[in-house]
Motif scaffolding. Structure first.
Motif: not given
Length: 625
Positions: A129-143
């Motif tokens: 989960l913490s690894a995939i949460e990196g996508l949120e750093v790239a763009t909030p659209a991935f939230n």
């Protein structure tokens, strides 16, 4: 040439240890610093606090992991094996069977093992989960997609367990080596940009932080401990690699890489406080987020794989020690004895992991649930080690009390800080641990009650055979093997066969399996054959909790002692016990019902002991508890 070969083997084992042993602790930088400074803890993001936290982490890695586990605990091996089960068996052996400490040590060991199961659920959930949460750093659209993507990764991981890791396992070491080099490189990059962070190497910053903030610092310990998760894996995996490769991997690769990365994240926060939302993914700037997500996802899958394999191994040991019912164990490699897959454990663990991901929905929420299982196991390990070094190694009592007291003080501080998080999620691994503890003590007590019942009604075997052959029964061709428990007299299957068929085979063998509280039993001590006359034999087989039960292989080994078996002329008679609860005796009614349910769903003895199914004859028997 021999030295070169030894050096080559050490390098190979060290690389393998990096891939298997250090996945959990190696992925801790993904979330540790973020959680320490999260708004929930109320710790201000100041320069002094950054220095204090980084110093705490670095010196914690040194004292808890390097000194306690890598240097000291790895010495407390049980015939080369490590882990909470092996340590419990070693502590019990050290104090002696008549010691007043036996019951307490067994309960401690069972509780530590139960907490391991809780940890085994949280690790895959929080890591991926913490690894995939990196996508949120790239763009909030991935939230909205973080949890679904995490579930897809985890379901995929658990779905391939039945195929084993023999094919892809050789890549774990090199991939994790790349991971640790990436951690070190990112750390160095940020240290160079703000070298003042190197002052955190001074332990005074950690001491000053604890003295200055006290209560807030105490709360922060509950998140700081996330940097040490996976320390137990160093000890648990010792039997696979040996202590030297694990030590070399730690001091040459893992410790430097982790130290540099935590220093680098501290340096980043000094220069860019806004990065506190996710320091790990902001170490190199926006361009690096997607590559880091991919690398992190692979690293966390490898870390999760090690945890899943560890759960399988722990379950197998628990079954061997009589703490869990027999389960279907699938061997996924013909070369590696440790490569196993337990379907029931795999799918049950996946269901609980999915519940954790969906229920907590973020690594920050899961972080609250993580620490208590880890710190609880650390406490148990320290307590059990005291009995090993005091009564097993017979070291100076003052030295034992001082050394153990030092580590217990640290462990208790971290455990206490995590107890405060019980209402915020810490209840989750505790519930899992208490559930597993209840299951194990119920199964153990239930088997004791069955043992007592069988012993009470047992017919002495020698007396029975003497009377049987006064009037010779009809003998038929072939060999009959009767599985006979340690408490049994005449096996029920033999009595039923005589009662219904009025015959006895030309050769009768009574086979008794003894599970020893040691990892391995040497082949020279594995089998003992006793001639009972009239072509009747008693075979006693000794197994350690890491040995592989395989009755056909045992029969092959009997040939060396003059007892040969023809597989197609050998029949196995097994009594299938039906447990009946008798209210008002034994255990509480609900525990008796739990034991009965586990007994009915236990794997067949024939499957567990790898007996050919077409040579098995099952006879039912009832046992009251």
């Amino acid at each position: 040439m021999a030295n070169q070969h030894t050096k080559s083997s050490l390098i190979g084992l060290t690389l393998a240890a990096i891939g298997i042993v250090y996945g959990d602790i190696g992925t801790s930088p993904l979330y540790t610093m973020k959680e320490v400074f999260s708004a929930e803890h109320g710790l201000p993001l100041t320069e002094a606090n950054i220095f204090g936290v980084v110093s705490l982490i670095l010196w914690g890695l040194f004292i808890i992991v390097a000194v306690k586990y890598v240097t000291l605990i790895l010495r407390a091996d049980n015939r080369g094996e490590g882990g909470i089960m092996a340590l419990t068996a070693l502590a019990l052996e050290s104090v002696g069977k008549s010691s007043r400490w036996q019951f307490l040590l067994l309960i401690l060991g069972l509780f530590g093992a139960a907490l391991f199961y809780g940890d085994g659920v949280i690790t895959p959930a929080i890591s991926v989960l913490s690894a995939i949460e990196g996508l949120e750093v790239a763009t909030p659209a991935f939230n909205p997609y973080v949890v679904p993507i995490t579930l897809v990764v985890l379901i995929g991981l658990y779905s391939v367990q039945s195929k084993g890791t023999a094919g892809i396992g050789k890549w774990f070491g090199p991939i994790m080596l790349i991971w640790f080099f990436a951690l070190a490189a990112m750390g160095l990059y940020n240290i160079i940009r703000s070298p003042v962070i190197l002052g955190a190497l001074n332990p005074w910053h950690a001491v000053h932080f604890l003295m200055e903030y006290r209560w807030l610092a105490f709360l922060a310990l509950g998140a700081v401990v996330l940097a040490f998760t996976g320390a137990e894996a160093l000890y648990a995996d010792m039997g696979h690699f040996g202590s030297k490769p694990i030590r070399v991997a730690w001091f040459m690769i893992v410790f430097p890489a982790l130290g540099l990365n935590y220093l680098g994240q501290g340096a980043l926060l000094l220069t860019n406080p806004a990065a506190v939302s996710n320091p790990f993914y902001q170490q190199l700037g926006a361009w690096s987020v997607y590559p880091l997500v991919v690398l992190s996802a692979v690293a966390t899958v490898i870390a999760s794989q090690a945890t899943i394999s560890g759960t399988f191994s722990m379950t197998k040991q628990a079954i061997s020690l009589g703490l869990l019912p027999r389960m279907n164990i699938v061997h996924t490699s013909s070369n590696e004895i440790g490569q196993i897959y337990i379907p029931a454990v795999n799918w049950l663990q996946l269901a609980v992991v999915i519940a954790a991901v969906v229920g907590f929905s973020s690594s920050s929420n899961l972080a609250s649930a993580y620490g208590i299982a880890v710190t609880g196991t650390m406490l148990v390990t320290s307590l059990l080690t005291f009995f090993v070094i005091r009564y097993g190694w017979k070291l100076n009592p003052v030295l034992c009390f001082v050394a153990t007291g030092f580590f217990l003080t640290i462990d208790f501080a971290f455990f206490s800080a995590n107890v405060l998080k019980i209402i915020h999620g810490g209840w989750f691994p505790l519930v899992l641990g208490i559930t597993m503890f209840t299951v194990m003590v119920t199964w153990k007590r239930g088997r004791e009650l069955v043992f007592e019942n069988l012993k009470k009604h047992a017919i002495p075997l020698e007396d029975f055979l003497s009377s049987l052959f006064i009037s010779l029964p009809t003998r038929v061709a072939g060999t009959a093997i009767f599985l006979r428990g340690e408490a049994d007299g005449v096996p029920h299957a033999l009595l039923h066969n005589l009662s219904h068929n009025k015959i006895i085979h030309d050769r009768v063998v009574f086979l008794t399996l003894h599970n020893k509280e040691i990892p391995w039993v040497p082949m020279a001590d594995r089998i003992k054959i006793t001639d009972l006359s009239h072509e009747c034999y008693q075979i006693d087989v000794n197994y350690g909790f890491k040995d592989e039960p395989d009755i056909p292989k045992v029969l092959e080994q009997c040939a060396a002692q003059g007892l040969k078996f023809e597989p197609m002329e050998t029949s196995y008679f097994i009594a299938r016990q039906t447990i009946i609860s008798r209210p008002g005796s034994g255990m509480a009614f609900w525990r008796e019902m739990l034991f009965v349910a586990m007994s009915r769903n236990a794997s067949d003895a024939a499957d567990y002991y790898q007996i050919p199914p077409n040579r098995v004859i099952e006879v039912g028997s009832q046992v009251e508890i």
